[in-house]
Design a protein around this motif. Sequence first.
Motif, PDB file in Angstrom:
ATOM      1  N   ILE A   5     108.570  45.756  -3.310  1.00 26.36           N
ATOM      2  CA  ILE A   5     109.934  46.115  -2.913  1.00 26.36           C
ATOM      3  C   ILE A   5     109.923  46.883  -1.593  1.00 26.36           C
ATOM      4  O   ILE A   5     110.804  46.696  -0.743  1.00 26.36           O
ATOM      5  CB  ILE A   5     110.614  46.950  -4.012  1.00 26.36           C
ATOM      6  N   LEU A   6     108.923  47.727  -1.405  1.00 24.71           N
ATOM      7  CA  LEU A   6     108.820  48.447  -0.129  1.00 24.71           C
ATOM      8  C   LEU A   6     108.613  47.476   1.033  1.00 24.71           C
ATOM      9  O   LEU A   6     109.161  47.657   2.122  1.00 24.71           O
ATOM     10  CB  LEU A   6     107.676  49.461  -0.179  1.00 24.71           C
ATOM     11  N   ARG A   7     107.834  46.427   0.781  1.00 27.24           N
ATOM     12  CA  ARG A   7     107.633  45.420   1.833  1.00 27.24           C
ATOM     13  C   ARG A   7     108.951  44.684   2.113  1.00 27.24           C
ATOM     14  O   ARG A   7     109.269  44.386   3.272  1.00 27.24           O
ATOM     15  CB  ARG A   7     106.548  44.428   1.420  1.00 27.24           C
ATOM     16  N   TYR A   8     109.704  44.384   1.072  1.00 26.44           N
ATOM     17  CA  TYR A   8     111.019  43.766   1.258  1.00 26.44           C
ATOM     18  C   TYR A   8     111.920  44.675   2.097  1.00 26.44           C
ATOM     19  O   TYR A   8     112.582  44.228   3.046  1.00 26.44           O
ATOM     20  CB  TYR A   8     111.687  43.512  -0.098  1.00 26.44           C
ATOM     21  N   PHE A   9     111.946  45.951   1.715  1.00 26.54           N
ATOM     22  CA  PHE A   9     112.780  46.919   2.416  1.00 26.54           C
ATOM     23  C   PHE A   9     112.397  47.015   3.891  1.00 26.54           C
ATOM     24  O   PHE A   9     113.260  47.024   4.779  1.00 26.54           O
ATOM     25  CB  PHE A   9     112.652  48.287   1.744  1.00 26.54           C
ATOM     26  N   LEU A  10     111.099  47.079   4.182  1.00 27.79           N
ATOM     27  CA  LEU A  10     110.640  47.183   5.570  1.00 27.79           C
ATOM     28  C   LEU A  10     110.987  45.936   6.368  1.00 27.79           C
ATOM     29  O   LEU A  10     111.364  46.012   7.541  1.00 27.79           O
ATOM     30  CB  LEU A  10     109.129  47.433   5.607  1.00 27.79           C
ATOM     31  N   ALA A  11     110.869  44.762   5.745  1.00 29.26           N
ATOM     32  CA  ALA A  11     111.205  43.526   6.445  1.00 29.26           C
ATOM     33  C   ALA A  11     112.683  43.503   6.834  1.00 29.26           C
ATOM     34  O   ALA A  11     113.045  43.119   7.948  1.00 29.26           O
ATOM     35  CB  ALA A  11     110.867  42.315   5.571  1.00 29.26           C
ATOM     36  N   VAL A  12     113.545  43.940   5.927  1.00 32.08           N
ATOM     37  CA  VAL A  12     114.979  43.958   6.222  1.00 32.08           C
ATOM     38  C   VAL A  12     115.292  44.993   7.301  1.00 32.08           C
ATOM     39  O   VAL A  12     116.099  44.752   8.196  1.00 32.08           O
ATOM     40  CB  VAL A  12     115.793  44.241   4.945  1.00 32.08           C
ATOM     41  N   SER A  13     114.647  46.148   7.238  1.00 32.76           N
ATOM     42  CA  SER A  13     114.900  47.180   8.245  1.00 32.76           C
ATOM     43  C   SER A  13     114.432  46.732   9.628  1.00 32.76           C
ATOM     44  O   SER A  13     115.013  47.117  10.647  1.00 32.76           O
ATOM     45  CB  SER A  13     114.209  48.487   7.855  1.00 32.76           C
ATOM     46  N   GLN A  14     113.393  45.891   9.673  1.00 33.52           N
ATOM     47  CA  GLN A  14     112.898  45.394  10.953  1.00 33.52           C
ATOM     48  C   GLN A  14     113.786  44.266  11.492  1.00 33.52           C
ATOM     49  O   GLN A  14     114.117  44.223  12.678  1.00 33.52           O
ATOM     50  CB  GLN A  14     111.460  44.896  10.804  1.00 33.52           C
ATOM     51  N   GLU A  15     114.175  43.349  10.625  1.00 33.79           N
ATOM     52  CA  GLU A  15     114.967  42.200  11.052  1.00 33.79           C
ATOM     53  C   GLU A  15     116.446  42.535  11.215  1.00 33.79           C
ATOM     54  O   GLU A  15     117.180  41.840  11.929  1.00 33.79           O
ATOM     55  CB  GLU A  15     114.816  41.053  10.039  1.00 33.79           C
ATOM     56  N   LYS A  16     116.909  43.574  10.503  1.00 39.14           N
ATOM     57  CA  LYS A  16     118.317  43.990  10.514  1.00 39.14           C
ATOM     58  C   LYS A  16     119.243  42.872  10.036  1.00 39.14           C
ATOM     59  O   LYS A  16     120.417  42.826  10.393  1.00 39.14           O
ATOM     60  CB  LYS A  16     118.735  44.453  11.917  1.00 39.14           C
ATOM     61  N   ASN A  17     118.685  41.984   9.241  1.00 37.21           N
ATOM     62  CA  ASN A  17     119.442  40.835   8.749  1.00 37.21           C
ATOM     63  C   ASN A  17     118.746  40.320   7.500  1.00 37.21           C
ATOM     64  O   ASN A  17     117.551  39.994   7.542  1.00 37.21           O
ATOM     65  CB  ASN A  17     119.512  39.752   9.827  1.00 37.21           C
ATOM     66  N   ILE A  18     119.470  40.243   6.387  1.00 38.40           N
ATOM     67  CA  ILE A  18     118.847  39.854   5.117  1.00 38.40           C
ATOM     68  C   ILE A  18     118.386  38.402   5.149  1.00 38.40           C
ATOM     69  O   ILE A  18     117.318  38.057   4.644  1.00 38.40           O
ATOM     70  CB  ILE A  18     119.818  40.104   3.944  1.00 38.40           C
ATOM     71  N   THR A  19     119.187  37.524   5.757  1.00 39.31           N
ATOM     72  CA  THR A  19     118.810  36.109   5.806  1.00 39.31           C
ATOM     73  C   THR A  19     117.506  35.919   6.575  1.00 39.31           C
ATOM     74  O   THR A  19     116.599  35.207   6.124  1.00 39.31           O
ATOM     75  CB  THR A  19     119.928  35.276   6.457  1.00 39.31           C
ATOM     76  N   LYS A  20     117.399  36.557   7.741  1.00 45.38           N
ATOM     77  CA  LYS A  20     116.173  36.437   8.538  1.00 45.38           C
ATOM     78  C   LYS A  20     114.982  37.053   7.807  1.00 45.38           C
ATOM     79  O   LYS A  20     113.879  36.514   7.837  1.00 45.38           O
ATOM     80  CB  LYS A  20     116.360  37.111   9.895  1.00 45.38           C
ATOM     81  N   ALA A  21     115.204  38.190   7.153  1.00 42.95           N
ATOM     82  CA  ALA A  21     114.131  38.825   6.404  1.00 42.95           C
ATOM     83  C   ALA A  21     113.672  37.940   5.250  1.00 42.95           C
ATOM     84  O   ALA A  21     112.479  37.839   4.973  1.00 42.95           O
ATOM     85  CB  ALA A  21     114.581  40.182   5.882  1.00 42.95           C
ATOM     86  N   ALA A  22     114.620  37.295   4.576  1.00 46.04           N
ATOM     87  CA  ALA A  22     114.277  36.401   3.466  1.00 46.04           C
ATOM     88  C   ALA A  22     113.418  35.240   3.949  1.00 46.04           C
ATOM     89  O   ALA A  22     112.455  34.840   3.286  1.00 46.04           O
ATOM     90  CB  ALA A  22     115.558  35.890   2.811  1.00 46.04           C
ATOM     91  N   GLU A  23     113.760  34.692   5.116  1.00 45.14           N
ATOM     92  CA  GLU A  23     112.958  33.602   5.682  1.00 45.14           C
ATOM     93  C   GLU A  23     111.545  34.077   5.998  1.00 45.14           C
ATOM     94  O   GLU A  23     110.563  33.366   5.763  1.00 45.14           O
ATOM     95  CB  GLU A  23     113.639  33.073   6.950  1.00 45.14           C
ATOM     96  N   LYS A  24     111.444  35.266   6.529  1.00 51.78           N
ATOM     97  CA  LYS A  24     110.135  35.832   6.872  1.00 51.78           C
ATOM     98  C   LYS A  24     109.300  36.073   5.612  1.00 51.78           C
ATOM     99  O   LYS A  24     108.080  35.870   5.605  1.00 51.78           O
ATOM    100  CB  LYS A  24     110.336  37.137   7.640  1.00 51.78           C
ATOM    101  N   LEU A  25     109.960  36.511   4.536  1.00 45.20           N
ATOM    102  CA  LEU A  25     109.265  36.844   3.297  1.00 45.20           C
ATOM    103  C   LEU A  25     109.057  35.637   2.379  1.00 45.20           C
ATOM    104  O   LEU A  25     108.392  35.747   1.349  1.00 45.20           O
ATOM    105  CB  LEU A  25     110.053  37.914   2.533  1.00 45.20           C
ATOM    106  N   LEU A  26     109.673  34.512   2.746  1.00 46.65           N
ATOM    107  CA  LEU A  26     109.592  33.281   1.945  1.00 46.65           C
ATOM    108  C   LEU A  26     110.205  33.473   0.561  1.00 46.65           C
ATOM    109  O   LEU A  26     109.664  33.023  -0.469  1.00 46.65           O
ATOM    110  CB  LEU A  26     108.135  32.805   1.820  1.00 46.65           C
ATOM    111  N   VAL A  27     111.344  34.180   0.518  1.00 49.10           N
ATOM    112  CA  VAL A  27     112.113  34.306  -0.709  1.00 49.10           C
ATOM    113  C   VAL A  27     113.553  33.895  -0.403  1.00 49.10           C
ATOM    114  O   VAL A  27     113.953  33.814   0.759  1.00 49.10           O
ATOM    115  CB  VAL A  27     112.089  35.742  -1.277  1.00 49.10           C
ATOM    116  N   SER A  28     114.322  33.637  -1.435  1.00 48.77           N
ATOM    117  CA  SER A  28     115.710  33.244  -1.198  1.00 48.77           C
ATOM    118  C   SER A  28     116.545  34.464  -0.826  1.00 48.77           C
ATOM    119  O   SER A  28     116.240  35.589  -1.226  1.00 48.77           O
ATOM    120  CB  SER A  28     116.287  32.564  -2.437  1.00 48.77           C
ATOM    121  N   GLN A  29     117.629  34.201  -0.092  1.00 44.90           N
ATOM    122  CA  GLN A  29     118.499  35.302   0.330  1.00 44.90           C
ATOM    123  C   GLN A  29     119.150  36.014  -0.862  1.00 44.90           C
ATOM    124  O   GLN A  29     119.186  37.245  -0.908  1.00 44.90           O
ATOM    125  CB  GLN A  29     119.543  34.776   1.313  1.00 44.90           C
TER     126      GLN A  29
END
Length: 294
Positions: A5-29
Amino acid sequence: MELRILRYFLAVSQEKNITKAAEKLLVSQPTLSKQLSDFEKELGTKLFVRGHRQITLTSQGAYLRSKAEEIVSLADKTALNIQTNQVISGDLTIGAGESIGMKRIIDLMGNINQDYPDVKIHLISGTADEMETMLNNGSTDFAVFMGERNLNDYNYLQLPETDRWGVIMRKDSSLADKTAISPTDLLEKPLLISSQEISRSRFKNWWGNLGSQMNIIGTFTLVFNAEFLVENGTAYMLSFDNLINRTNQTELTFRPLDPPMIEPITIVWKKNTVLSKVDQLFIKRLQASLHNND
């Protein structure tokens, strides 16, 4: 609080966009959104402000990001350092200020990396207080202290190199003709002093009863940027020898203090902790290099 979950949180904080973060993490939005919402409920606070085009962190989210980066980094480093008996790999992280003594340390780190390419080396710069905090929380393996410091809680090795205090100035300065600088020479001169040393009153004994007459115009943490203020004639800088930026050597010069001020250089690591093989190798090679100096 799971690492995932911390990795998810960091990805979203870096991308500033949930859709882009989801693509980066290979999970659904939708999955990512639900995980973050559940995380906020678990913590009992909002971590994000969800805007139309991007999301931003709340003050609580910004605080969590700084801590999450430390936690994830430490977890990743620990995982890398768990290796078989035949392989030396992982991270070697050393925190230090600016000092000529770092040449020995950096040479050793470079040699280890050449002999064991799977070892990744990391240098972190900062004040001694910052490096001690990072050492204690496990963000660094070793810290290098310049000057006297309480070492009762650490294992340590003192280097043969020392740091000599002096003044960095322009070569055309009125003080450049002197071989050494006394406290009276600095009266009315605009001075830059390390923020750490001024908080520790490091020069109190050196300039004695002239301290109240010193014209301290500012502080710095690292020498490189502060040298530009010296180069353009704004200030004189109290600093260690051998730190003048090579690109500024034609403009700047160093003069030692009189009476002299010399600082020991010590590398420390935590007591009662299991050292990785990389850390053990570094200590072994450092001890060998010190023995060769005897």
